[in-house]
Design a protein around this motif. Sequence first.
Motif, PDB file in Angstrom:
ATOM      1  N   ALA A   1      46.105  27.767 -19.750  1.00  8.95           N
ATOM      2  CA  ALA A   1      47.343  27.817 -18.974  1.00  8.95           C
ATOM      3  C   ALA A   1      47.390  26.590 -18.081  1.00  8.95           C
ATOM      4  CB  ALA A   1      47.407  29.083 -18.134  1.00  8.95           C
ATOM      5  N   ALA A   2      48.514  25.888 -18.091  1.00  8.14           N
ATOM      6  CA  ALA A   2      48.737  24.754 -17.192  1.00  8.14           C
ATOM      7  C   ALA A   2      49.498  25.265 -15.978  1.00  8.14           C
ATOM      8  CB  ALA A   2      49.532  23.666 -17.907  1.00  8.14           C
ATOM      9  N   ILE A   3      48.841  25.237 -14.821  1.00  8.18           N
ATOM     10  CA  ILE A   3      49.461  25.743 -13.598  1.00  8.18           C
ATOM     11  C   ILE A   3      49.887  24.544 -12.765  1.00  8.18           C
ATOM     12  CG2 ILE A   3      49.167  27.143 -11.527  1.00  8.18           C
ATOM     13  CD1 ILE A   3      46.756  27.878 -14.179  1.00  8.18           C
ATOM     14  N   MET A   4      51.191  24.389 -12.588  1.00  5.92           N
ATOM     15  CA  MET A   4      51.743  23.232 -11.890  1.00  5.92           C
ATOM     16  C   MET A   4      51.794  23.538 -10.395  1.00  5.92           C
ATOM     17  SD  MET A   4      52.056  21.963 -14.854  1.00  5.92           S
ATOM     18  CE  MET A   4      52.734  20.332 -14.567  1.00  5.92           C
ATOM     19  N   THR A   5      50.962  22.824  -9.615  1.00  2.00           N
ATOM     20  CA  THR A   5      50.824  23.163  -8.190  1.00  2.00           C
ATOM     21  C   THR A   5      51.705  22.317  -7.279  1.00  2.00           C
ATOM     22  OG1 THR A   5      48.947  21.662  -7.864  1.00  2.00           O
ATOM     23  CG2 THR A   5      48.447  23.917  -8.567  1.00  2.00           C
ATOM     24  N   CYS A   6      52.455  21.374  -7.843  1.00  2.00           N
ATOM     25  CA  CYS A   6      53.391  20.605  -7.013  1.00  2.00           C
ATOM     26  C   CYS A   6      54.677  20.385  -7.786  1.00  2.00           C
ATOM     27  CB  CYS A   6      52.794  19.279  -6.540  1.00  2.00           C
ATOM     28  SG  CYS A   6      52.628  18.008  -7.795  1.00  2.00           S
TER      29      CYS A   6
ATOM     30  N   PRO B   1      57.471  18.111 -18.097  1.00  2.00           N
ATOM     31  CA  PRO B   1      58.091  19.291 -18.694  1.00  2.00           C
ATOM     32  C   PRO B   1      57.292  19.856 -19.856  1.00  2.00           C
ATOM     33  CG  PRO B   1      59.276  17.304 -19.303  1.00  2.00           C
ATOM     34  CD  PRO B   1      58.271  16.905 -18.272  1.00  2.00           C
ATOM     35  N   PHE B   2      56.403  19.038 -20.431  1.00  2.27           N
ATOM     36  CA  PHE B   2      55.639  19.490 -21.595  1.00  2.27           C
ATOM     37  C   PHE B   2      54.169  19.117 -21.419  1.00  2.27           C
ATOM     38  CE2 PHE B   2      53.812  18.474 -25.811  1.00  2.27           C
ATOM     39  CZ  PHE B   2      53.864  19.743 -26.364  1.00  2.27           C
ATOM     40  N   ILE B   3      53.286  20.103 -21.504  1.00  2.00           N
ATOM     41  CA  ILE B   3      51.844  19.863 -21.461  1.00  2.00           C
ATOM     42  C   ILE B   3      51.295  20.193 -22.844  1.00  2.00           C
ATOM     43  CG2 ILE B   3      49.646  20.488 -20.389  1.00  2.00           C
ATOM     44  CD1 ILE B   3      51.512  19.141 -18.421  1.00  2.00           C
ATOM     45  N   ALA B   4      50.832  19.159 -23.537  1.00  6.15           N
ATOM     46  CA  ALA B   4      50.394  19.340 -24.924  1.00  6.15           C
ATOM     47  C   ALA B   4      49.269  20.367 -25.023  1.00  6.15           C
ATOM     48  CB  ALA B   4      49.928  18.001 -25.497  1.00  6.15           C
ATOM     49  N   ARG B   5      49.406  21.269 -25.981  1.00 14.75           N
ATOM     50  CA  ARG B   5      48.397  22.262 -26.348  1.00 14.75           C
ATOM     51  C   ARG B   5      48.149  23.338 -25.291  1.00 14.75           C
ATOM     52  NH1 ARG B   5      43.873  18.497 -29.463  1.00 14.75           N
ATOM     53  NH2 ARG B   5      45.194  17.892 -31.204  1.00 14.75           N
TER      54      ARG B   5
ATOM     55  N   ASN C   1      44.047  25.329 -16.007  1.00 12.09           N
ATOM     56  CA  ASN C   1      44.056  23.923 -15.594  1.00 12.09           C
ATOM     57  C   ASN C   1      45.146  23.747 -14.544  1.00 12.09           C
ATOM     58  OD1 ASN C   1      43.638  21.198 -15.385  1.00 12.09           O
ATOM     59  ND2 ASN C   1      44.281  20.682 -17.463  1.00 12.09           N
ATOM     60  N   PHE C   2      44.730  23.506 -13.304  1.00 16.24           N
ATOM     61  CA  PHE C   2      45.662  23.347 -12.189  1.00 16.24           C
ATOM     62  C   PHE C   2      46.062  21.876 -12.082  1.00 16.24           C
ATOM     63  CE2 PHE C   2      43.297  27.194 -11.388  1.00 16.24           C
ATOM     64  CZ  PHE C   2      44.270  28.069 -10.932  1.00 16.24           C
TER      65      PHE C   2
END
Length: 203
Positions: free
Chosen positions: A141-146, A154-158, A45-46
């Motif tokens: 996976a949470a991919i932070m693009t900015c 700072p926290f992405i649930a699950r 998930n971008f």
Amino acid sequence: MYPKLSETIELLRNQEIGEERKAILAPLIDFIQKRLEEQKEVILNFICTHNSRRSHLSQVWAQVASFHYDVPNVTCYSGGTEETAMFPKVAETLQEQGLFISKISDTENPVYAIKYNEDKHPIIGFSKRYDSSFNPTRGFAAIMTCSQADGGCPFIARADKRIPITFEDPKISDGTSEQTKVYKERSLQIGAEMFYVFSQIKK
């Protein structure tokens, strides 16, 4: 794949990725590799603030790269810390680079079908929060693009893993004569890095 897209992919595969960027991309490679070794689905998930530019480009090119390198069971999503709309120049840029794009709904937040192969389901592109019901709820996976989303979330649930891979916002060129050039370059940069990631996966 479509002929024009195949030409773009050759460009992406031949772009040089610097050592500093390779180090930034390494955690994503590791996540994908580990998932495959565990025979689990690879869910990415971008995420960017508005889910309007960089997160869509990342989602699309990662999905195309997984198909090109025949990496199985990969599903890519995108989301934002707030919902806006996919910026029209993103769809235009991807279409110029060989993807087939059609607008499914023409609202303030349009929905696009983005096809990279005639025989595959299209990628569905529209702006949404990262925790929208359309997106995965666990095991991703949470991919932070900015940097704004990276700092503001700072926290992405699950999420099983949170990976910062930030890109400069092509929005800086909006309303200037450089807009088309900047969007093209950013799309190619993101595409090249996603292709590098999937080229490193051992199946």
